[in-house]
Design a protein around this motif. Structure first.
Motif, mmCIF file in Angstrom:
data_model
loop_
_atom_site.group_PDB
_atom_site.id
_atom_site.type_symbol
_atom_site.label_atom_id
_atom_site.label_comp_id
_atom_site.label_asym_id
_atom_site.label_seq_id
_atom_site.Cartn_x
_atom_site.Cartn_y
_atom_site.Cartn_z
ATOM 1 N N ASN A 201 0.899 -1.072 0.148
ATOM 2 C CA ASN A 201 0.025 -0.076 0.056
ATOM 3 C C ASN A 201 1.032 1.333 -0.095
ATOM 4 O O ASN A 201 2.201 1.292 0.859
ATOM 5 N N THR A 202 0.265 2.120 -0.707
ATOM 6 C CA THR A 202 0.936 3.632 -0.844
ATOM 7 C C THR A 202 0.359 4.668 -0.146
ATOM 8 O O THR A 202 0.877 5.651 0.074
ATOM 9 N N GLY A 203 -0.868 4.469 0.122
ATOM 10 C CA GLY A 203 -1.646 5.543 0.613
ATOM 11 C C GLY A 203 -1.785 5.505 2.101
ATOM 12 O O GLY A 203 -0.930 4.544 2.824
ATOM 13 N N VAL A 233 -12.774 10.172 -8.266
ATOM 14 C CA VAL A 233 -13.628 9.856 -7.171
ATOM 15 C C VAL A 233 -12.952 8.634 -6.881
ATOM 16 O O VAL A 233 -13.188 7.693 -7.339
ATOM 17 N N MET A 234 -12.584 8.286 -5.322
ATOM 18 C CA MET A 234 -11.994 7.466 -4.922
ATOM 19 C C MET A 234 -13.055 6.514 -4.468
ATOM 20 O O MET A 234 -13.966 6.649 -3.801
ATOM 21 N N GLN A 235 -13.273 5.162 -4.912
ATOM 22 C CA GLN A 235 -13.962 4.276 -4.732
ATOM 23 C C GLN A 235 -13.502 2.926 -4.144
ATOM 24 O O GLN A 235 -12.367 2.513 -4.279
ATOM 25 N N PRO A 254 -18.466 4.854 -3.250
ATOM 26 C CA PRO A 254 -17.612 6.109 -3.102
ATOM 27 C C PRO A 254 -17.059 5.675 -1.548
ATOM 28 O O PRO A 254 -17.702 5.600 -0.453
ATOM 29 N N TYR A 255 -15.568 6.253 -1.570
ATOM 30 C CA TYR A 255 -14.896 5.919 -0.212
ATOM 31 C C TYR A 255 -15.289 7.293 0.707
ATOM 32 O O TYR A 255 -15.245 8.477 0.128
ATOM 33 N N VAL A 256 -15.738 7.227 1.805
ATOM 34 C CA VAL A 256 -15.814 8.130 2.834
ATOM 35 C C VAL A 256 -15.005 7.759 4.015
ATOM 36 O O VAL A 256 -15.319 6.756 4.629
ATOM 37 N N ALA A 257 -14.216 8.530 4.428
ATOM 38 C CA ALA A 257 -13.365 8.294 5.560
ATOM 39 C C ALA A 257 -14.216 8.334 6.800
ATOM 40 O O ALA A 257 -15.200 9.052 6.984
ATOM 41 N N ARG A 271 -10.041 4.463 7.766
ATOM 42 C CA ARG A 271 -9.748 5.836 8.003
ATOM 43 C C ARG A 271 -8.762 6.308 7.261
ATOM 44 O O ARG A 271 -8.031 5.337 6.680
ATOM 45 N N GLY A 272 -8.570 7.468 6.982
ATOM 46 C CA GLY A 272 -7.442 8.059 6.264
ATOM 47 C C GLY A 272 -7.783 8.068 4.752
ATOM 48 O O GLY A 272 -8.778 7.602 4.233
ATOM 49 N N LEU A 273 -6.863 8.376 3.966
ATOM 50 C CA LEU A 273 -6.998 8.563 2.733
ATOM 51 C C LEU A 273 -6.186 7.486 1.719
ATOM 52 O O LEU A 273 -4.845 7.381 1.755
#
Length: 405
Positions: A201-203, A233-235, A254-257, A271-273
């Motif tokens: 993972n890089t995020g 849009v991050m999904q 859709p991703y929602v933190a 959590r996080g991006l």
């Protein structure tokens, strides 16, 4: 029939000798305080007294064994209390290490403290009693039940004792606890599934350890949560990795933190991006871990220097805290069991001491002399013997010449 003077003399001497022997025997009884000094004195009482003595000897042996077990249990309970305190310190350090503002040097300082606590935990697990017996070796085995083999080619801490717990008897208690069950059987993750991040993972995405919302809906399969950037849009998509099929309702969402997602009886909060291509792995728990590996895993995570360092460390700390809490619960349960056995030891001790008192009283009533009666009989026999001596002396002086003089 004519009785000669010599025969009468012999009978009288024999009678006096017998009375003297009886008087001497009574004097011995009064001196020793014993009514039965040999089986011939009272065969029935002697047999019953010997039986009582044997039972008393066994009871005293049980008392000594119980006291030894009680001492070992007290030391084992004390060790468990110390282990619980060490694990609480570990948890506090893990919470502290979760501070996102920590520098690498500060994380290294926490890692070193955790290493010291891990060594102390191993030392407690290998503790022995006053006789040199291991307190947590289970049913026996190695004199050092917990061996640390951590390293490039090692497998962490290995239990070299014999698994299992000796059962408590009617007059005995186990003198050692099953250390394997206490420290080596810690549930992984939340006990049902684990949530981990691959090193690729890089995020900055991380998750909670999750929870079971519907046990009947659990499949026991592997799941992957993947992320993709679609039109800016991050999904996320949840895929059943075992069957290779996406989970309905969780495809291209859709991703929602900081929002929980729920699927197949499980829920977790992300959590996080994340970055496109990142993945979260959800795996069913199929085995257990041990508290030493949990702490070592946290140490290794604090020293991790990969691209997603912050997220990886946050994920590792969250899992370590959850597993340390589960391990602490097992230590508390073992300590409670040891406390119950110590209470039982006190009860058994009271029972056996009471039994010993009863057996001593029984033995005393069978063999010991009633001193009042003994002294009375001694005085009676002494007076009788003295009277017999004087009477015989008077008779010996009688003769026909004295009668006709």
């Amino acid at each position: 029939m004519r009785v000669s003077t010599a025969n009468s003399y012999d009978n009288t001497i024999a009678l006096l000798t017998r009375r003297q022997a009886e008087l001497s025997a009574q004097q011995e009884r009064v001196t020793t305080g014993m009514r039965v000094m040999k089986p011939s004195d009272d065969p029935v009482a002697a047999t019953l007294a010997e039986t009582a003595a044997n039972r008393l000897s066994r009871t005293n042996a049980d008392l000594r064994a119980l006291e030894a077990s009680k001492t070992s249990l007290q030391q084992a309970e004390s060790g468990l209390a110390e282990s619980g305190e060490l694990m609480q310190k570990v948890r506090e350090l893990l919470v502290t290490a979760g501070n996102a503002t920590f520098t690498n040097s500060e994380r290294e300082d926490v890692a070193k403290q955790l290493e010291g606590l891990r060594e102390q935990l191993i030392a407690v697990a290998n503790r022995t009693d006053n006789a040199g017996r291991t307190l947590y070796g289970g049913l026996g085995g190695s004199s050092t039940p917990f061996v640390d083999l951590y390293g490039p080619t090692g497998n962490g801490v290995q239990f070299g004792g014999q698994r299992g717990q000796a059962a408590a008897g009617n007059s005995s208690l186990p003198s050692a606890l099953d250390g394997d069950a206490i420290w080596m059987r810690v549930p992984q993750g939340n006990g049902t599934f684990t949530v981990d991040l691959p090193n690729t993972n890089t995020g900055g995405v991380s998750t909670t350890m999750g929870q079971v919302t519907n046990a009947a809906a659990l499949t026991g399969n592997d799941y992957d949560i993947t992320f993709a950037d679609v039109g800016g849009v991050m999904q996320y998509t949840v895929t059943n990795a075992t069957t290779g099929t996406p989970v309905p309702g969780h495809v291209g969402q859709p991703y929602v933190a900081n929002r929980s997602i729920e699927f197949d009886g499980m829920s977790l909060e992300m959590r996080g991006l994340p970055a496109a291509g990142d993945r979260v792995e959800v795996r069913p728990v199929t085995t257990t871990t041990d508290i030493f590996s949990v702490v070592q895993g946290a140490i290794d995570a604090l020293r991790y220097g990969g691209a997603n360092q912050s997220a990886h460390q946050a994920q590792a700390m969250a899992r370590a805290i959850t597993e340390v809490d589960a391990g602490h619960d097992r230590v508390l349960a073992a300590r409670g069991r040891a406390g119950e056995w110590l209470n039982r030891a006190d009860s058994l001790n009271d029972q056996m001491e009471g039994r010993a008192v009863d057996l001593k009283a029984e033995q005393s009533s069978l063999t010991e002399l009633d001193m009042i009666k003994g002294l009375s009989d001694l005085e009676t026999q002494r007076v009788g013997f003295e009277a017999a001596i004087k009477s015989y002396a008077q008779v010996q002086r009688l003769s026909l010449f004295q009668a006709i003089s």
